[in-house]
Design an enzyme around this catalytic site. Structure first.
Site, PDB file in Angstrom:
ATOM      1  N   HIS A  80       1.772   4.452  -2.835  1.00 22.27           N
ATOM      2  CA  HIS A  80       1.835   5.912  -2.651  1.00 22.27           C
ATOM      3  C   HIS A  80       3.225   6.415  -3.049  1.00 22.27           C
ATOM      4  O   HIS A  80       3.368   7.437  -3.720  1.00 22.27           O
ATOM      5  CB  HIS A  80       1.609   6.274  -1.178  1.00 22.27           C
ATOM      6  CG  HIS A  80       0.180   6.212  -0.716  1.00 22.27           C
ATOM      7  ND1 HIS A  80      -0.828   6.940  -1.308  1.00 22.27           N
ATOM      8  CD2 HIS A  80      -0.407   5.537   0.308  1.00 22.27           C
ATOM      9  CE1 HIS A  80      -1.983   6.706  -0.657  1.00 22.27           C
ATOM     10  NE2 HIS A  80      -1.751   5.846   0.321  1.00 22.27           N
ATOM     11  N   GLU A 117      -4.741   7.590  -3.232  1.00 24.28           N
ATOM     12  CA  GLU A 117      -5.197   6.317  -2.679  1.00 24.28           C
ATOM     13  C   GLU A 117      -5.438   5.288  -3.794  1.00 24.28           C
ATOM     14  O   GLU A 117      -5.262   4.088  -3.575  1.00 24.28           O
ATOM     15  CB  GLU A 117      -6.463   6.542  -1.843  1.00 24.28           C
ATOM     16  CG  GLU A 117      -6.862   5.370  -0.964  1.00 24.28           C
ATOM     17  CD  GLU A 117      -5.905   5.092   0.216  1.00 24.28           C
ATOM     18  OE1 GLU A 117      -4.935   5.851   0.409  1.00 24.28           O
ATOM     19  OE2 GLU A 117      -6.148   4.093   0.926  1.00 24.28           O
ATOM     20  N   HIS A 173       0.831  -1.210   0.000  1.00 20.41           N
ATOM     21  CA  HIS A 173       0.000   0.000   0.000  1.00 20.41           C
ATOM     22  C   HIS A 173       0.869   1.265   0.000  1.00 20.41           C
ATOM     23  O   HIS A 173       0.739   2.115  -0.884  1.00 20.41           O
ATOM     24  CB  HIS A 173      -0.923  -0.020   1.224  1.00 20.41           C
ATOM     25  CG  HIS A 173      -1.839   1.162   1.309  1.00 20.41           C
ATOM     26  ND1 HIS A 173      -3.146   1.113   0.900  1.00 20.41           N
ATOM     27  CD2 HIS A 173      -1.635   2.434   1.752  1.00 20.41           C
ATOM     28  CE1 HIS A 173      -3.710   2.305   1.072  1.00 20.41           C
ATOM     29  NE2 HIS A 173      -2.821   3.125   1.596  1.00 20.41           N
ATOM     30  N   GLU A 174       1.761   1.351   0.985  1.00 19.05           N
ATOM     31  CA  GLU A 174       2.564   2.576   1.107  1.00 19.05           C
ATOM     32  C   GLU A 174       3.520   2.727  -0.074  1.00 19.05           C
ATOM     33  O   GLU A 174       3.782   3.843  -0.532  1.00 19.05           O
ATOM     34  CB  GLU A 174       3.327   2.609   2.430  1.00 19.05           C
ATOM     35  CG  GLU A 174       2.449   2.529   3.694  1.00 19.05           C
ATOM     36  CD  GLU A 174       1.314   3.548   3.755  1.00 19.05           C
ATOM     37  OE1 GLU A 174       1.404   4.600   3.090  1.00 19.05           O
ATOM     38  OE2 GLU A 174       0.318   3.286   4.456  1.00 19.05           O
TER      39      GLU A 174
END
Ligand code: CO
Length: 508
Positions: free
Chosen positions: A277, A303, A273-274
């Site tokens: 980003h 997101e 997820h990170e």
């Protein structure tokens, strides 16, 4: 004004904006340090440092010189004729920031900041004690101040107070536009989840059965982040209590994660997820850094990038065909796992109480509940004292769940306690954009699954970079969606994706 005079003013304007953003990114370094490195005793001094920098940034943005330079530049068609040109994009977004910064009186900014700090710590205590009555007056106060903030910005006659503050997180987002996407999605998700639950099938993630020491997990997730394309020459991965990503500049992007020795999924999916980003921030055009043309579009688009790597890639069968041999090499005891079993295990659908632990199918229902409550809280139709009852009724209706207490109910999230009203929908919109972009990528790259299964992530990452990252803020999110997919944002791609995947995992 001659073209060269206008260009000189434009350069001067960009220089002021770059100076302000340089200071802003300096504050971000201190924010990262606070979550990862700073000793607990440094908190008060750090708050003073950050308040000082925030005040300086604000002062630089409300400088009347910026207003004068903006007006001069906007009058020159050479700078604005092509709305997708860097100058037009920068002028449009600097104007927006200038309006937002100058419409808010300093006294309200300070009062909100002070109240939010106390309210946040009251929320921590109230949640710990499961005592909503203690938090309620603070929530009431936060809503009052947020409402005053909305009134400073104003909203069109067909809109509502919520729109004015939500726009800060997602330019152009209105309650009406969100409801148009959420309303049809809600019933279809409730039906889909209901069909899955009715099968009675409850796979367990085999990842939770591995004994995977934290230092070995760290090496493994770093390898995965590197493989999907996060550049460690221009980034780091550290540990924090709440995982986040912070991009100071395309050449310096920080990720954090946390480790659970009993479940490598925590760190793996957190890092995917990170890193999603982070790959976006590293892919922003460096030559435009410090100006809107070099900045990310919005929270929802950000997101969409994290969810793409976490879910659409990371929870795909193809990904596990690539990832499992690497997992087996990294930890003892994984020898018997099959990619099919791991894939099923990381896609369990189970209605649950806590948003941050929710699966792909139920997650957006958690967001819809918050959205449906924020609107009447902001309009005054719902009083803070009636929030728990309204919250619990919706959890029962949409997810079939009885909320046992407010700590696990309406006090579970930090957002409202610090005045972030209008923020939640950006998470769900991120999921919707991700699914729509991914469907488009699939249509354009017929061998996407084979590439992922072979660990060849660069072509897809390149697609995201060309279509989204390198454009910076050229398009607002709704326009970007049309630009990339040729269509308005819709819930259909997400529903198609979930139906297709879940029908292979559950007899629905
Ligand atoms: Co995120």
């Amino acid at each position: 004004m001659s073209p060269s005079a206008a260009h000189a003013k434009y350069s001067e304007l960009l220089q002021l904006v770059r100076q302000r953003n340089l200071l802003g990114s300096t504050a971000s370094v201190l924010g990262w340090d606070q979550e990862t490195m700073m000793p607990a005793g440094g908190l008060e001094h750090r708050s003073n440092q950050l308040a000082q920098l925030a005040g300086m940034c604000h002062q630089m943005m409300v400088d009347p010189t910026i207003g004068e330079l903006l007006s001069a530049c906007e009058a020159d068609p050479n700078l604005t004729a092509d709305p997708a040109s860097p100058s037009a994009v920068n002028l449009r977004e600097i104007r927006r920031e200038y309006i937002l910064a100058t419409k808010l009186p300093q006294s309200l900014v300070e009062e909100l900041a002070r109240t939010a700090t106390v309210s946040r710590s009251q929320w921590v205590e109230a949640r710990k004690a499961n005592d909503y009555a203690r938090f309620e007056p603070w929530l009431t106060r936060i809503i009052e101040l947020t409402r005053r903030k909305a009134e400073c910005f104003g909203w069109p006659p067909e809109g509502e107070a919520w729109d004015a503050v939500a726009d800060l997180f997602e330019p152009g987002m209105t309650a009406r536009s969100v409801a148009a996407v959420f309303t049809p999605l809600r019933q279809q998700l409730i039906d889909l989840v209901g069909r899955v639950v009715a099968t009675g099938k409850k796979p367990v993630s085999p990842l939770t059965k591995l004994k995977f020491p934290v230092d070995q997990q760290a090496a493994f997730v770093r390898q995965v982040a590197e493989a999907i394309g996060f550049d460690f020459h221009r980034g780091r991965l550290d540990i924090s209590a709440h995982p986040f990503s912070s991009g100071f500049h395309p050449t310096d992007v920080r990720l954090t994660t946390r480790y659970d020795p009993a479940d490598v999924g925590e760190a793996l999916y957190g890092v995917l997820h990170e890193a999603g980003h982070g790959i976006y921030d590293q892919g922003l055009p460096v030559e435009h850094a410090g100006t809107p043309r070099g900045d990310a579009v919005s929270l929802a688009i950000h997101e969409s990038q994290s969810r793409t790597w976490e879910n659409l890639i990371g929870r795909s069968e193809a990904f596990w065909r690539w990832c499992l041999p690497r997992l087996k090499a990294a930890v003892k005891g994984a020898g018997r796992l099959t990619s099919r079993a791991v894939w099923a295990g990381v896609n369990v659908v189970q209605p649950s109480l806590i948003r941050t632990e929710a699966d792909e199918a139920t997650y957006n229902l958690h967001i819809m509940i918050r959205f449906e409550l924020e609107r009447p809280l902001m309009s005054g139709d719902l009083a803070a004292k009636d929030l728990p009852e309204a919250w619990n009724a919706r959890y029962k209706e949409y997810l079939g769940i009885d909320v046992p207490n407010d700590a696990q109910g309406c006090m579970q999230d930090i957002h409202w306690s610090q005045g972030a009203i209008g923020y939640f929908p950006t998470y769900a919109l991120g999921n919707l954009y991700a699914a729509q972009f991914f469907e488009q990528a699939r249509a354009e790259m017929s061998d996407l699954d084979e590439q992922i299964a072979a660990g060849s992530f660069a072509p897809f990452r390149g697609w995201l970079n060309r279509k989204i990252h390198c454009l910076g803020m050229t398009y607002r999110s709704a326009d970007l969606c049309r630009h990339v997919t040729g269509r308005e944002l819709s819930a259909d791609p997400l529903l198609r994706y979930l139906e297709q995947k879940l029908s292979r995992l559950y007899p629905i």
